[in-house]
Write a protein that holds these residues in place. Structure first.
Motif, PDB file in Angstrom:
ATOM      1  N   ASP A 124      38.576  47.079  37.182  1.00 19.29           N
ATOM      2  CA  ASP A 124      39.704  47.211  38.114  1.00 19.29           C
ATOM      3  C   ASP A 124      41.041  46.915  37.443  1.00 19.29           C
ATOM      4  O   ASP A 124      42.075  46.890  38.105  1.00 19.29           O
ATOM      5  N   GLY A 125      41.033  46.653  36.146  1.00 18.47           N
ATOM      6  CA  GLY A 125      42.263  46.494  35.394  1.00 18.47           C
ATOM      7  C   GLY A 125      42.784  45.076  35.271  1.00 18.47           C
ATOM      8  O   GLY A 125      43.879  44.862  34.728  1.00 18.47           O
ATOM      9  N   PHE A 126      42.043  44.101  35.737  1.00 19.03           N
ATOM     10  CA  PHE A 126      42.484  42.709  35.614  1.00 19.03           C
ATOM     11  C   PHE A 126      42.247  42.224  34.184  1.00 19.03           C
ATOM     12  O   PHE A 126      41.324  42.693  33.504  1.00 19.03           O
ATOM     13  N   THR A 127      43.060  41.281  33.733  1.00 19.69           N
ATOM     14  CA  THR A 127      42.901  40.739  32.380  1.00 19.69           C
ATOM     15  C   THR A 127      42.592  39.242  32.376  1.00 19.69           C
ATOM     16  O   THR A 127      42.304  38.671  31.329  1.00 19.69           O
ATOM     17  N   ARG A 128      42.695  38.603  33.534  1.00 16.18           N
ATOM     18  CA  ARG A 128      42.386  37.176  33.655  1.00 16.18           C
ATOM     19  C   ARG A 128      41.757  36.940  35.020  1.00 16.18           C
ATOM     20  O   ARG A 128      42.133  37.576  36.001  1.00 16.18           O
ATOM     21  N   ALA A 129      40.796  36.034  35.070  1.00 11.29           N
ATOM     22  CA  ALA A 129      40.172  35.664  36.337  1.00 11.29           C
ATOM     23  C   ALA A 129      40.304  34.160  36.536  1.00 11.29           C
ATOM     24  O   ALA A 129      40.253  33.392  35.571  1.00 11.29           O
ATOM     25  N   THR A 130      40.499  33.780  37.786  1.00  9.79           N
ATOM     26  CA  THR A 130      40.563  32.361  38.142  1.00  9.79           C
ATOM     27  C   THR A 130      39.521  32.069  39.208  1.00  9.79           C
ATOM     28  O   THR A 130      39.047  32.970  39.909  1.00  9.79           O
ATOM     29  N   TRP A 131      39.209  30.766  39.321  1.00  8.40           N
ATOM     30  CA  TRP A 131      38.143  30.354  40.240  1.00  8.40           C
ATOM     31  C   TRP A 131      38.433  28.911  40.629  1.00  8.40           C
ATOM     32  O   TRP A 131      38.520  28.034  39.765  1.00  8.40           O
TER      33      TRP A 131
END
Length: 176
Positions: A124-131
């Motif tokens: 989907d084009g994201f480059t960073r994920a947070t949680w």
């Protein structure tokens, strides 16, 4: 259904997702928080919410994934763009919910689900994920750290109401 797989959730699985979430909350939240959360929303309302999230997400990048094992839903994840105030639009994603049925843990479902989450966010084009992780959840935090996630220093505290029990959260992140 394919055994031991991960895919997009189907609307007919909303009840299974809601029931799994309630079981997981009973085990993973402190008793006072679990009681407050579970008494604030019933299974039917949760099922309706999950069905709406699957059928009509607010944006195309909001996804609900399910882990399937032994012909049943054994885990799920909800993900999409991050709504954190410091998020970079279009680049930062958020894993909003992630649960593996307590009776199906330690069978590889969490790892498969986490890999599918990262692959989906990357596609989907994201480059960073947070949680946002519960501060006391050492098992989840260790699982994520071993998978390449790390604390980024952000933390918060949430409550159901002014007088409700409070839950401390810390944010982990990873480049994808």
């Amino acid at each position: 259904m394919l055994a031991d797989s991960v895919r997009l959730a189907l609307p007919g699985e909303a009840a299974a997702i809601a029931a799994l979430q309630r079981r997981a909350w009973t085990r993973s939240l402190p008793p006072d928080v679990a009681e407050a959360v579970l008494s604030a929303v019933d299974l039917a309302s949760m099922t309706d919410s999950w069905e709406a999230a699957i059928r009509r997400p607010p944006l195309a990048q909001f996804r609900v994934l399910v882990a399937v094992g032994s012909d049943r839903v054994v885990g799920f994840a909800a993900l999409g763009p991050s709504d954190d105030p410091d998020a970079e639009a279009g680049a930062d994603a958020l894993v909003a919910e992630f649960e593996v049925d307590p009776v199906a843990q330690r069978q590889g479902h969490g790892s498969r689900l986490l890999n599918a989450v990262v692959d989906t966010l990357r596609a989907d084009g994201f480059t960073r994920a947070t949680w946002w992780v519960r501060s006391y959840d050492d098992v989840l935090r260790q699982f994520l750290v071993e998978a390449g996630w790390d604390a980024d220093g952000a933390h918060t505290e949430v409550a159901l109401g002014d007088d409700g029990p409070r839950l401390k959260l810390l944010r982990l992140h990873t480049a994808i």
